[in-house]
Design a protein around this motif. Structure first.
Motif, short mmCIF file in Angstrom:
data_model
loop_
_atom_site.label_atom_id
_atom_site.label_comp_id
_atom_site.label_asym_id
_atom_site.label_seq_id
_atom_site.Cartn_x
_atom_site.Cartn_y
_atom_site.Cartn_z
N ALA B 71 0.82 -1.21 0.00
CA ALA B 71 0.00 0.00 0.00
C ALA B 71 0.86 1.26 0.00
O ALA B 71 0.34 2.38 -0.13
CB ALA B 71 -0.93 -0.01 1.21
N GLY B 72 2.14 1.10 0.18
CA GLY B 72 3.03 2.27 0.19
C GLY B 72 2.88 3.17 1.40
O GLY B 72 3.12 4.36 1.33
N THR B 73 2.50 2.59 2.54
CA THR B 73 2.35 3.42 3.75
C THR B 73 3.60 3.40 4.63
O THR B 73 3.60 3.97 5.71
CB THR B 73 1.17 2.95 4.63
OG1 THR B 73 1.48 1.67 5.18
CG2 THR B 73 -0.12 2.88 3.85
N ASN B 74 4.64 2.71 4.18
CA ASN B 74 5.82 2.59 5.06
C ASN B 74 6.43 3.93 5.35
O ASN B 74 6.31 4.89 4.58
CB ASN B 74 6.85 1.64 4.42
CG ASN B 74 7.55 2.29 3.26
OD1 ASN B 74 8.53 3.01 3.43
ND2 ASN B 74 7.02 2.06 2.06
N GLU B 75 7.12 3.99 6.48
CA GLU B 75 7.70 5.23 6.97
C GLU B 75 9.22 5.23 6.81
O GLU B 75 9.93 5.88 7.56
CB GLU B 75 7.34 5.41 8.46
CG GLU B 75 5.86 5.49 8.75
CD GLU B 75 5.26 6.85 8.42
OE1 GLU B 75 6.03 7.73 7.98
OE2 GLU B 75 4.04 7.04 8.56
N SER B 76 9.73 4.46 5.87
CA SER B 76 11.18 4.33 5.76
C SER B 76 11.72 4.66 4.36
O SER B 76 12.90 4.54 4.11
CB SER B 76 11.59 2.91 6.13
OG SER B 76 11.06 2.01 5.18
N GLY B 77 10.84 5.04 3.44
CA GLY B 77 11.30 5.24 2.07
C GLY B 77 11.51 3.92 1.34
O GLY B 77 12.13 3.87 0.29
N GLY B 78 10.95 2.86 1.92
CA GLY B 78 11.20 1.51 1.41
C GLY B 78 10.64 1.24 0.02
O GLY B 78 11.09 0.33 -0.66
N THR B 79 9.64 2.00 -0.41
CA THR B 79 9.07 1.75 -1.73
C THR B 79 9.38 2.86 -2.73
O THR B 79 8.83 2.89 -3.83
CB THR B 79 7.53 1.59 -1.65
OG1 THR B 79 7.01 2.68 -0.88
CG2 THR B 79 7.15 0.30 -0.96
N ILE B 80 10.25 3.78 -2.34
CA ILE B 80 10.62 4.86 -3.26
C ILE B 80 11.51 4.30 -4.37
O ILE B 80 12.52 3.67 -4.08
CB ILE B 80 11.39 5.97 -2.51
CG1 ILE B 80 10.57 6.54 -1.36
CG2 ILE B 80 11.84 7.08 -3.48
CD1 ILE B 80 9.39 7.37 -1.76
N PRO B 81 11.14 4.51 -5.62
CA PRO B 81 12.05 4.09 -6.70
C PRO B 81 13.22 5.06 -6.79
O PRO B 81 13.23 5.96 -7.62
CB PRO B 81 11.16 4.14 -7.96
CG PRO B 81 9.92 4.85 -7.58
CD PRO B 81 9.89 5.07 -6.11
#
Ligand SMILES: Cc1cc2nc3c(=O)[nH]c(=O)nc-3n(C[C@H](O)[C@H](O)[C@H](O)COP(=O)(O)OP(=O)(O)OC[C@H]3O[C@@H](n4cnc5c(N)ncnc54)[C@H](O)[C@@H]3O)c2cc1C
Ligand SMILES: Cc1cc2nc3c(=O)[nH]c(=O)nc-3n(C[C@H](O)[C@H](O)[C@H](O)COP(=O)(O)OP(=O)(O)OC[C@H]3O[C@@H](n4cnc5c(N)ncnc54)[C@H](O)[C@@H]3O)c2cc1C
Lengths: 434, 458
Positions: B71-81
């Motif tokens: 869902a892209g709700t992570n708070e770590s930049g984990g899904t940023i391309p």
């Protein structure tokens, strides 16, 4: 001939802690390998120096709590951790302890209990197991439904890697997702990723009350059926175990029939009510001598009886087959199993951990283990489970006819091992394949 | 830019509508719960494991990297391309294959929203204990990617403890199955455990076997109000010392009490320095005694202690807590969520540390905390358009991380490392531990194709 530099080892740990006469070595060894030397390090830096030495000279090394399995280390080094057996810290405020790996499990739980705390993991060999061995094997036991498997209780460690460097990881926080989770990945690695030299262990408060309910049954199936009844009634004891008639005599001398042991750890109030509920379920199902045990000494006797049987089963791995299915599938599993084994009550040994859907079988003399395990695995798989451990995984892959997946998994496991131990120095007797 | 050949193949694999390549469409996939952003080459949303395998193989042929996303709700930049990469979104793998309450297992696809699973389970009086506050939006795949926590960890543990087995597509395009349906099925190394919390850098999870539990028969929710945050942290220590394991010990400070009140009107007194939400669960007959003990402990210091009497009251309390992150947005345009954890005994010191950082850097910080776990989420409020202020905030965030490490804690209790905290990782870990992470990454993904640049560099 061996390459081991014995005099260098003596420099590292002191003369008295290097043993190379074969007669004196035997009490530290099991298996048919012939290591050149037994060494007993006293601190982390010594472990590190020994492993570095082994790397320099390309000598194999295996480690054990009190006794080392010699498979694969002929001409090599057997490292015994028993001198490193201190409790470094008991931190009641944070519910953690820091211990050395050679500390015996039984000594640890005594100290933990004195502090008013609880360390639930329960190895098969309660008498001889070390804490280092406990986490190196990992695994679950009949209390895991309530408390979680062994890994739940590791928060960090100090480890000497196969190349001799010292790695420290973890902290006293019960929540920690920093970096990759090497902490829990190392649990169950059987000394292939490194040698634990300190363990940061999570503890729990002691339960307010402990009780047991026991009863005997003429029929194994009727005894087992009570577990389903309890689960359906939404009763989840701490353990819910069954021992067949032959083994029951070991657990509790004089027992006639199959023995059911229900362990209730928790609060006083609910404990009373649940014990009564369990006792009536057992009685209604035809249980005899159903009894609620509140006395602490008697409670311990019952639990120790269970542990004794478990140790008995574990003592002969070549004659043991273990499998798991969903807990509610157990009645079907036992019925189908009987088609293979005949009367399970009379079988050399059967134990059931009802909450985990686990069955341990002590095979009669002369049984072809692999052929039998293959049949049992098929049965278990048809009920959503499988034979336990590496053997089970392999059998499962065979049934799926999925050689590809099995190859992928093992090559990944081997790659990981190789990354950590490029020269293949540590625990060469441990196989990651069945 | 993706070549026409690659786009065409992707569309063949997952269908036209499951591939996004237009600028506007890509925009949302460039963001997550942080203030960072990036731009994906494309987004592909598979619906089956076979499609995932095909995608991975295609990407390998063309030497393109993949960023997995729930869902892209992570708070770590984990899904940023953050590097040139295609985003593989699991939001269309939403099947709940099986709910087997008799055997305490559910089998789900990674895109299933945590809340949706809870709703299905609740119909059978079961639940899945990990429930991060984002549970209405976040996916099981994302929960396991971060090893998420939530408000119940003190008693029930984290996501890791509820993962029984996984189906994983490896960076070489091969599928493996780790673990199984029970505790005892992992041979060799515990691969399930290393993939949980690996933030998508080791493998793509396509199926998850989770452990589920019956909903406890009884639950009691309590509220204690304090003049000062420090006072609340004393109650936490005292409850633990009394041998009680609550499911929940959530703390909010005065700033958060006010921002959530603006939002929810739950009736929390706006002048309180801190509120502690305490919950215990279990058998009904054990509730009274625990509530009594907790009440006695809390009342020693709290200015008010009350037990929620109705389900509505319980709901109100939780609505406040769950809206905590979003609620501060009214005060300032931007906020940075931090996620530090310290050993429980150092919790009061950590609270002091947060106050000191706020003072030293002249920034506004509100505190929400899973206090029983020693896990604090200091929220720094600011305006991202103001460059200078943003710089200061970054320094303050670093100071918070260092403070946690000084108190023998960790820079991440539940949100993960991703891009945001990567730069501090070697402050927490020794070179040997950092190298162990690399060894693991190399074993799975030697050419660094899955979520490159997150957690560690090879
Ligand atoms: C909950 C639980 C369930 C268990 N269930 C089973 C079971 O079903 N079947 C079974 O066979 N056993 C089981 N065991 C394990 C069994 O009880 C072991 O004998 C025991 O736990 C190991 O302790 P030990 O000191 O005897 O280890 P050892 O026999 O000395 O060693 C066991 C393994 O651990 C490694 N090791 C020992 N010390 C260290 C160290 N310091 N650092 C790194 N590696 C080390 C050894 O190399 C070896 O591979 C279980 C253990 C636990 C905790
Ligand atoms: C308001 C709010 C409240 C929050 N509260 C909490 C809380 O209480 N506790 C907590 O722990 N977190 C919390 N979070 C953080 C966040 O919600 C969690 O980390 C959540 O689990 C992420 O899920 P997601 O589906 O959004 O995953 P994403 O953000 O999409 O992904 C998370 C990570 O998992 C990887 N990933 C996703 N799917 C897969 C897959 N199928 N295979 C492999 N890797 C994959 C991604 O690459 C990424 O690294 C909160 C966030 C917000 C915005």
């Amino acid at each position: 001939m061996s390459n081991v530099n014995i005099s260098k080892l003596k420099e590292i740990v002191g003369e008295a802690n290097v043993i190379d006469s074969s007669s004196e070595m035997t009490k530290y060894l099991k298996g048919s390998g012939k290591p050149a030397v037994v060494v007993l390090p006293g601190k982390t830096s010594e472990v590190s120096s020994i492993v570095k030495l082994a790397n320099e000279q390309n000598v194999k090394l295996a480690v054990g709590g009190a006794v080392v399995n010699t498979q694969g280390i002929t001409g090599g080094i057997a490292m015994v951790m028993s001198r490193m057996n201190q409790i470094v810290e008991m931190d009641k405020l944070n519910l953690v302890a820091i211990v050395e790996p050679g500390l015996l499990h039984k000594d640890f739980i005594l100290k933990v209990a004195e502090t008013g705390l609880n360390f639930p993991p329960e190895p098969y060999e309660v008498e001889t197991s070390s804490i280092g061995g406990c986490f190196s094997i990992g695994d679950s036991d009949s209390k895991s439904f309530e408390y979680g498997p062994t890994r739940t209780f590791l928060l960090g460690f100090e480890m000497v890697l196969p190349t001799g460097e010292i790695l420290e990881i973890g902290n006293k926080c019960i929540k920690n997702v920093s970096g990759l989770d090497f902490i829990h990945f190392a649990v169950g690695s059987q000394g292939t990723f490194g040698i634990f030299t300190k363990l940061l262990v999570k503890l729990l408060p002691q339960p307010e009350a402990k009780k047991a309910v026991i009863g005997t049954f003429a029929s194994l199936h009727k005894a087992n059926a009570t577990f389903n009844t309890l689960i359906k009634r939404n009763v989840h004891p701490t353990r819910m175990n069954l021992i067949n008639a032959s083994f029951a005599k070991i657990a509790k001398p004089g027992t006639e029939g199959q023995l059911v042991i229900i362990d209730l750890q928790g609060f006083k109030e609910s404990g009373k009510n649940i014990a009564n509920e369990v006792a009536s379920v057992l009685t209604l199902a035809g249980g005899l001598d159903v009894k609620i045990i509140e006395d602490a000494v008697e409670y311990d006797e019952v639990i120790n009886g269970w542990l004794k049987v478990r140790a008995e089963l574990n003592a002969k791995p070549e004659r043991t087959v273990e499998f798991v299915v969903g807990p509610m599938k157990m009645p079907q599993a036992l019925a189908q199993l009987e088609a293979l084994t005949g009367d399970l009550g009379a079988y050399p040994g059967v134990i059931v951990e009802g909450l985990l859907g686990y069955v341990g079988l002590a095979l009669p003399e002369g049984t072809e283990k692999l052929a039998f395990a293959t049949k049992v695995n098929k049965l278990a798989m048809s009920l959503g489970g499988n034979v336990k451990g590496l053997l089970g995984h392999k059998l499962k892959a065979e049934v799926y006819n999925d050689a590809e997946m099995w190859k992928q998994t093992t090559s990944l496991l081997n790659e990981l091992r190789q990354q950590f131990d490029p020269k293949g120095i540590l625990s060469p007797g441990v196989s990651l394949e069945a | 830019m993706l070549s026409q050949t690659v786009v065409k193949r992707l569309k063949e694999i997952v269908g036209e509508k499951n591939v996004v390549t237009d600028k506007v469409g890509l925009l949302t996939y460039g963001y997550d719960g942080t203030l960072l952003s990036g731009e994906a080459l494309g987004v592909v949303s598979p619906t089956t494991t076979d499609q995932v395998v095909e995608i991975v193989k295609l990407m390998n042929e063309h030497d393109i990297k993949l960023v997995p996303r729930g869902a892209g709700t992570n708070e770590s930049g984990g899904t940023i391309p953050s590097q040139e990469a295609v985003v593989i979104s699991f939001t269309k793998m939403t099947k709940i294959h099986e709910i087997d309450t008799e055997n305490f297992v559910a089998v789900v696809e990674p895109g299933v929203i945590n809340f949706d699973l809870q709703v299905e389970l609740a119909k059978q009086n079961f639940y899945f204990p990990p429930d991060p506050s984002s549970f209405k939006a976040s996916t099981i795949g994302g929960n396991l990617g971060e090893c998420s926590g939530g408000p119940k960890c003190f008693k029930y543990g984290v996501t890791r403890d509820y993962m029984l087995g996984l189906e994983v597509v490896l960076p070489n395009g091969k599928v493996i199955q780790t673990g199984g349906r029970n505790f005892q099925s992992e041979p060799g190394y515990d691969l399930t455990r290393i993939i949980v919390g690996s933030e998508g850098i080791l493998g793509l999870v396509t199926k998850v076997f989770v452990r589920i539990l019956p909903i406890p028969r009884a639950k009691k929710t309590m509220l204690a109000l304090y003049d000062k945050v420090e006072d609340a942290s004393q109650t936490v220590a005292d409850i633990v010392a009394a041998g009680i394991i609550p499911t929940t010990l959530e703390l909010m400070d005065n700033l958060l009490i006010n921002t959530t009140e603006d939002f929810t009107h739950a009736g929390l007194p706006r002048d309180a320095g801190a509120v502690l939400i305490i919950e215990v669960d279990g058998y009904p007959e054990d509730m009274d005694e625990q509530v009594k003990t907790i009440g006695e402990i809390a009342s020693k210091i709290a200015k008010e202690f009350k037990v929620a009497q109705t389900a509505v009251e319980v709901d109100q309390i939780w609505t406040s807590r769950r809206s905590a992150f979003g609620s501060v947005a009214r005060v300032r345009p931007s906020y940075g969520v931090n996620d530090i954890t310290v050993p429980r005994s150092n919790f009061p010191k950590a609270i002091g540390g947060v106050l000191k950082v706020a003072k030293d850097f002249g920034v506004t910080i509100g505190v929400v905390a899973h206090a029983g776990d020693g896990n604090l989420h200091p929220l720094i409020l600011f305006d991202q358009r103001n460059k200078e202020e943003t710089e200061t905030v970054h320094k303050a965030e670093q100071a918070l991380c260092m403070m946690a490490l000084d108190l023998e804690g960790t820079i991440s209790g539940e949100h993960g490392i991703g891009l945001v905290k990567k730069k501090y990782l070697d402050k927490e870990f020794t070179p040997a531990a950092m190298e162990a992470f690399r060894k693991i990454k190399r074993s799975f993904d030697p050419t660094n194709r899955f979520n490159p640049g997150k957690i560690i560099d090879l």
